[in-house]
Each structure stands twice: as structure tokens, then as C-alpha cells.
Write a protein that holds these residues in place. Structure first.
Motif, PDB file in Angstrom:
ATOM      1  N   ALA A 157      -3.522   4.755 -13.938  1.00 12.64           N
ATOM      2  CA  ALA A 157      -4.424   5.889 -14.117  1.00 12.64           C
ATOM      3  C   ALA A 157      -4.796   6.605 -12.821  1.00 12.64           C
ATOM      4  N   HIS A 158      -4.779   5.914 -11.706  1.00 13.29           N
ATOM      5  CA  HIS A 158      -5.212   6.524 -10.445  1.00 13.29           C
ATOM      6  C   HIS A 158      -4.508   5.834  -9.288  1.00 13.29           C
ATOM      7  N   ASP A 159      -4.164   6.602  -8.263  1.00 15.65           N
ATOM      8  CA  ASP A 159      -3.480   6.030  -7.099  1.00 15.65           C
ATOM      9  C   ASP A 159      -4.285   4.901  -6.463  1.00 15.65           C
ATOM     10  N   GLY A 160      -5.599   5.052  -6.427  1.00 14.28           N
ATOM     11  CA  GLY A 160      -6.442   3.991  -5.861  1.00 14.28           C
ATOM     12  C   GLY A 160      -6.330   2.706  -6.653  1.00 14.28           C
ATOM     13  N   PHE A 161      -6.205   2.822  -7.977  1.00 10.51           N
ATOM     14  CA  PHE A 161      -6.002   1.642  -8.815  1.00 10.51           C
ATOM     15  C   PHE A 161      -4.666   0.993  -8.479  1.00 10.51           C
ATOM     16  N   ARG A 162      -3.616   1.811  -8.397  1.00 12.90           N
ATOM     17  CA  ARG A 162      -2.278   1.285  -8.104  1.00 12.90           C
ATOM     18  C   ARG A 162      -2.288   0.527  -6.773  1.00 12.90           C
ATOM     19  N   ASP A 163      -2.902   1.127  -5.767  1.00 13.58           N
ATOM     20  CA  ASP A 163      -2.949   0.481  -4.450  1.00 13.58           C
ATOM     21  C   ASP A 163      -3.692  -0.850  -4.510  1.00 13.58           C
ATOM     22  N   ALA A 164      -4.818  -0.886  -5.223  1.00  8.85           N
ATOM     23  CA  ALA A 164      -5.598  -2.127  -5.343  1.00  8.85           C
ATOM     24  C   ALA A 164      -4.807  -3.196  -6.079  1.00  8.85           C
ATOM     25  N   ILE A 165      -4.114  -2.818  -7.143  1.00  7.24           N
ATOM     26  CA  ILE A 165      -3.315  -3.781  -7.911  1.00  7.24           C
ATOM     27  C   ILE A 165      -2.159  -4.285  -7.061  1.00  7.24           C
TER      28      ILE A 165
END
Length: 181
Positions: A157-165
Motif C-alpha cells: 500500500a505504501h513505499d514506507g510499508f514496503r521498506d519496513a517489511i
């Protein structure tokens, strides 16, 4: 243009990110009323105007990003830490994640192993055709706000989510994901 920029609409939804930009694109930075956006977003979710302390914490943690305001408030709602008193809403400070990694980690911790595997695969590989993914896992991830769908694809859903995952993936998991992709 710094190569790491994203474009979001007024609701905080991702419209485009750096790899999709054209070399001839003219990027114009606009000063948006971030505090007003945070106030209206918070009021809509909280059902009342946020008290000044809550608004200040939301503003500091989100940087005024409407998507992060929404996500921070969703986390507070999940924890049951929102109170309304005399027409003002407040959120306990401890209930607000201090970083996007904390916000994502809380959601990921509630996933079963198969759903987490689908989420990590999407974070590692990028958008995938929905027909390649387990429908129940996609449904759960959509409800958790961790993925979005469109044109037959599922994406984080969001680049910040992808980076955290992605930061949470061990090297062994990354190698397995490379084989699976």
C-alpha cells in the motif's frame, strides 16, 4: 527531483513514485496546509476535533502526511486508546507508533504465517498478479491496509510499508523469496 520522491493525492494515496517518472517531467513542490489536513483527517476518524496535544503528536509523527495520520489513528483505534471528552478527542501517547516500522510490525505480528509470506513476497518482488496469490491472504492484507489492488495486481500500500517489511526479512528469507519469484 531527488529520485526518491513520491506523488500522493490529497487523501495521501500514492499516485506515482520515482521509477514511473519521465525524464521530461516538471516537478513542482507545493506548500500544502499540513496542519489543516491533519486536523480534518483526525476529526473524521476520531469523530471529534483532536485536542491540541493529540494534534501536535500526530503532526510530529506524521510530518503532516495524510496517509500516516490515517495509519497512526488506525493503530490507536485498534488499541482502543481514543477518548472523547467535552467534544475533544485525545489519543494516549503510548498508543501512537513512534516510527512507521513500529506501525507495520504491529500489523504484521497479527498475520498468520501464510499471509505474512504473501506480504513479504510482495514487498520483496513488487506488484504481482492477483491470480498468483492466495485470495484469503490478499483479503486479510487489504483489510489490514497493508496492500492495495488495481488492474489485476496486488501491491504494498505504501513505499514506507514496503521498506519496513523488507528490513524485517532475514537473508535466508530473501534467498527463498528470490527462488519463489
Amino acid at each position: 527531483f531527488d529520485g526518491d520522491s513520491i506523488v500522493v493525492d490529497t487523501t495521501g494515496e500514492l499516485v506515482a513514485r520515482a521509477p514511473q517518472f519521465d525524464e521530461a517531467l516538471l516537478v513542482v513542490d507545493l506548500d500544502l496546509p499540513a496542519a489543516d489536513t491533519a486536523t480534518s483527517r483526525a476529526s473524521a476518524v476520531l469523530g471529534a476535533e483532536p485536542d491540541p496535544g493529540t494534534l501536535a503528536r500526530l503532526q510530529a509523527l506524521s510530518g503532516g502526511n495524510p496517509m500516516l495520520v490515517r495509519e497512526l489513528l488506525a493503530a490507536a483505534q485498534h488499541e482502543g486508546s481514543i477518548t472523547n471528552t467535552r467534544g475533544m478527542a485525545s489519543v494516549e501517547t503510548a498508543a501512537l507508533p513512534q516510527r512507521i516500522d513500529d506501525l507495520v510490525a504491529g500489523r504484521v505480528a497479527r498475520l498468520n504465517a501464510e499471509t505474512r509470506r504473501v506480504l513479504v513476497l510482495l514487498a520483496h518482488t513488487g506488484p504481482l498478479p492477483s491470480v498468483r496469490l492466495q485470495p484469503e491472504a490478499v483479503r486479510v492484507l487489504l483489510e489490514a491496509g497493508l496492500v492495495r489492488t488495481g488492474a489485476g495486481f496486488v501491491a504494498i500500500a505504501h513505499d514506507g510499508f514496503r521498506d519496513a517489511i523488507t528490513r524485517s526479512v532475514t537473508p535466508a528469507e530473501a534467498r527463498e523469496l528470490d527462488r519463489e519469484a
